[in-house]
Design an enzyme around this catalytic site. Structure first.
Site, PDB file in Angstrom:
ATOM      1  N   TYR A  96       9.836  -2.590   1.522  1.00 35.09           N
ATOM      2  CA  TYR A  96      10.068  -3.670   0.552  1.00 35.09           C
ATOM      3  C   TYR A  96      11.274  -3.359  -0.333  1.00 35.09           C
ATOM      4  CZ  TYR A  96       5.605  -5.717   1.950  1.00 35.09           C
ATOM      5  OH  TYR A  96       4.577  -6.281   2.668  1.00 35.09           O
TER       6      TYR A  96
ATOM      7  N   HIS B 223       2.439  -0.789   9.349  1.00 34.67           N
ATOM      8  CA  HIS B 223       2.940  -2.112   8.951  1.00 34.67           C
ATOM      9  C   HIS B 223       2.941  -3.114  10.106  1.00 34.67           C
ATOM     10  CE1 HIS B 223       5.810  -4.018   5.785  1.00 34.67           C
ATOM     11  NE2 HIS B 223       5.094  -4.944   6.380  1.00 34.67           N
TER      12      HIS B 223
ATOM     13  N   ARG C  38       8.376  -8.873  -3.276  1.00 37.28           N
ATOM     14  CA  ARG C  38       9.495  -9.510  -3.981  1.00 37.28           C
ATOM     15  C   ARG C  38       9.827  -8.807  -5.303  1.00 37.28           C
ATOM     16  NH1 ARG C  38       9.683 -14.793  -1.293  1.00 37.28           N
ATOM     17  NH2 ARG C  38       7.754 -15.076  -0.129  1.00 37.28           N
TER      18      ARG C  38
ATOM     19  N   LEU D 230       0.250 -18.427   0.114  1.00 39.33           N
ATOM     20  CA  LEU D 230       0.768 -19.771  -0.200  1.00 39.33           C
ATOM     21  C   LEU D 230       1.885 -20.129   0.781  1.00 39.33           C
ATOM     22  CD1 LEU D 230       0.883 -19.588  -4.123  1.00 39.33           C
ATOM     23  CD2 LEU D 230      -0.926 -20.536  -2.653  1.00 39.33           C
TER      24      LEU D 230
END
Ligand SMILES: NC(=O)c1ccc[n+]([C@@H]2O[C@H](COP(=O)([O-])OP(=O)(O)OC[C@H]3O[C@@H](n4cnc5c(N)ncnc54)[C@H](OP(=O)(O)O)[C@@H]3O)[C@@H](O)[C@H]2O)c1
Length: 308
Positions: free
Chosen positions: A60, A131, A30, A215
């Protein structure tokens, strides 16, 4: 016989490729589009809690700031502060270049790694991961690609992400060096890797398991039910995490991270927040006291059933 309610051990470090890595990692998914000053604040916050293992990937930034942009942002930071490079254990990934889903051919993985090194402004990555498994590249060829990267000195170690145990074993069959890392999705909500053999294989083969989205992409912090999830089941899990958070006088996020840290495979959760304060707060996970009953209560709440 009395139940064993001693606290489960949570270590702060573990070995990786001859070095010590903190048990928390910092993830750059992010990060793309972040000004370099803020990148520095986040990496400094990560290092302050011992999270020296940094996870990124060529892709990313795709769909937002652009393919490669997370690595480029990180590279800008390294360009400004080259002395920090050696404090970090840098993990990147290749093999996904949209619009093609996957390509693990020798040519593609080699070019991908070389482009990552340029963006990251470093002459080597510590661990290079495939990946996602490419169903159209044989394991022998993917292994050849990884071996050549190691032989060239561009990469110190190699690993896989989102591989099944069978795929991992098949790749390892053609490699002379042991795979160092496996990176499955894993959280108190997404518990598949506990049961599909990933963590068992990681222990027998000496792989370090890095848990992505620890999370559940933020859902375990916000309590917002993930799309498609059973509201009651998710609510029960949140309730169980909150119960332990209250007795530990800590946050639900710290309990969710501690739950991963307490597993004997030596899981390293990859923290994904973009807030330097939240990165620092994650260290509270090391102070959570959790016994076997607490640990299984969280698992049972997540599964919605008692263990057999
Ligand atoms: N190998 C793979 O295929 C794969 C796939 C996905 C991810 N990954 C790796 O795993 C890393 C972590 O994944 P992730 O970002 O999904 O991890 P995560 O920690 O599960 O979720 C991070 C998200 O949770 C939010 N969050 C965290 N704490 C919060 C709090 N206290 N209150 C509210 N929101 C909170 C963050 O928002 P804020 O930024 O606002 O705090 C962020 O959007 C990635 O960076 C990447 O390196 C790997």
């Amino acid at each position: 016989m009395k139940a064993d309610l001693t606290a489960l051990e949570i270590t702060r470090e573990r070995p990786l490729l001859g070095r010590r890595t903190g048990r928390l990692s910092y993830g750059c998914w992010r990060l793309a589009g972040t000004p370099v000053k803020e990148v520095a604040e986040k990496i400094d916050a990560a290092l302050s809690v011992g999270a020296n293992l940094i996870d990124t990937a060529a892709i990313y930034g795709f769909g937002g700031a652009g393919f490669g942009e997370a690595e480029a942002m990180f590279g800008e930071f390294i360009g400004d502060r080259p002395s920090v490079r050696d404090d970090l254990i840098l993990v990147t990934k290749g093999g996904i270049t949209p619009p093609l889903p996957y390509n693990s051919s020798v040519d593609h993985l080699t070019a991908s790694c070389e482009a990552s090194l340029k963006r990251l402004r470093t002459d080597r990555v510590d661990v290079f991961l495939i990946h996602r498994p490419d169903l159209l590249t044989g394991h022998e060829e993917a292994a050849r690609a990884l071996s050549r990267l190691v032989e060239s000195g561009k990469v110190r170690g190699v690993g896989v992400s989102n591989y099944t145990v069978e795929q991992t074993r098949a790749l390892q069959h053609f490699l002379d060096i042991p795979l160092a890392v496996t990176q499955p999705e894993l959280s108190a909500w997404a518990t598949g890797a506990l049961f599909d053999g990933t963590l068992d294989h990681a222990q027998t083969a000496g792989l370090l398991p890095m848990a992505w989205s620890p999370l559940a992409g933020g859902a375990l912090a916000t309590g917002v039910v993930p799309s498609g999830a059973d509201e009651e089941l998710f609510g029960d899990l949140i309730g169980e995490l909150d119960r332990l958070a209250e007795t530990n006088d800590t946050s639900r996020e710290c309990v969710a991270l501690a739950w991963l840290l307490a597993h004997p495979a030596g899981i390293v959760p990859i923290i994904g927040t973009q807030s330097a304060d939240r990165i620092r707060s994650a260290a509270g996970a090391f102070d959570v006291t959790m016994n076997r009953r607490d640990w299984y209560a969280i698992l049972e709440a997540s599964l919605g059933k008692h263990m057999p």
